[in-house]
Write an enzyme that holds these catalytic residues in place. Sequence first.
Site, short mmCIF file in Angstrom:
data_model
loop_
_atom_site.label_atom_id
_atom_site.label_comp_id
_atom_site.label_asym_id
_atom_site.label_seq_id
_atom_site.Cartn_x
_atom_site.Cartn_y
_atom_site.Cartn_z
N SER A 89 0.82 -1.20 0.00
CA SER A 89 0.00 0.00 0.00
C SER A 89 0.86 1.27 0.00
O SER A 89 1.54 1.53 -0.98
CB SER A 89 -0.98 -0.05 1.17
OG SER A 89 -2.02 0.87 0.99
N LYS A 128 -12.96 8.73 -7.20
CA LYS A 128 -12.11 9.92 -7.13
C LYS A 128 -10.80 9.63 -6.40
O LYS A 128 -9.72 10.00 -6.87
CB LYS A 128 -12.86 11.06 -6.42
CG LYS A 128 -13.93 11.72 -7.25
CD LYS A 128 -14.72 12.73 -6.45
CE LYS A 128 -13.87 13.92 -6.07
NZ LYS A 128 -14.66 15.02 -5.50
#
Length: 177
Positions: A89, A128
């Site tokens: 991540s 988004k």
Amino acid sequence: IFLLGAAPSRAQAPQVVEIQVEGMIHPVSAEFVTAGIDQAIQQRAALIIIQVNTPGGLDTSMRQIIEKIITSPVPVVVFVAPSGSRAASAGFFILLSADVAAMAPGTNTGAAHPVFLGGEADEVMKQKVSNDAAAYLRSIVNKRNRNVQLAEKGITESRSFADTEALSGGLIDLMAN
């Protein structure tokens, strides 16, 4: 006087500053890394090595670390180590932002799709945030001449890469013990 001027000077060995990041990326770890980079710059170090083992963390802390890496006048190596470690991540972004990205054998990286803590976001917000993360990663990877398309799959497909896959795919520069 002539002999003193001609005498060889004792050169100091280049200084390498090592910074260890273990665990989540959060404001304290970001402050630790940025302070370490500042210290290396102040000491005129020749190289900074950030050793990483992280499952990921907070976007704002990750971006603070990446900004410091990218603007550092001292070259920065991000090294995923020891064997068994990961840069997942946020760690994936940090690894790919380095001047030199390295992984120890038996390590992995990737799985960088954004997640939301403490609540559910609607589909538009999820899209988004994912698009923003992908654009940010593309800009970092492109700057470092790494494989943009493969790196983006770490976000869009939550792909993870073993050390050898990251090397052969052009995500990292080398593997080292």
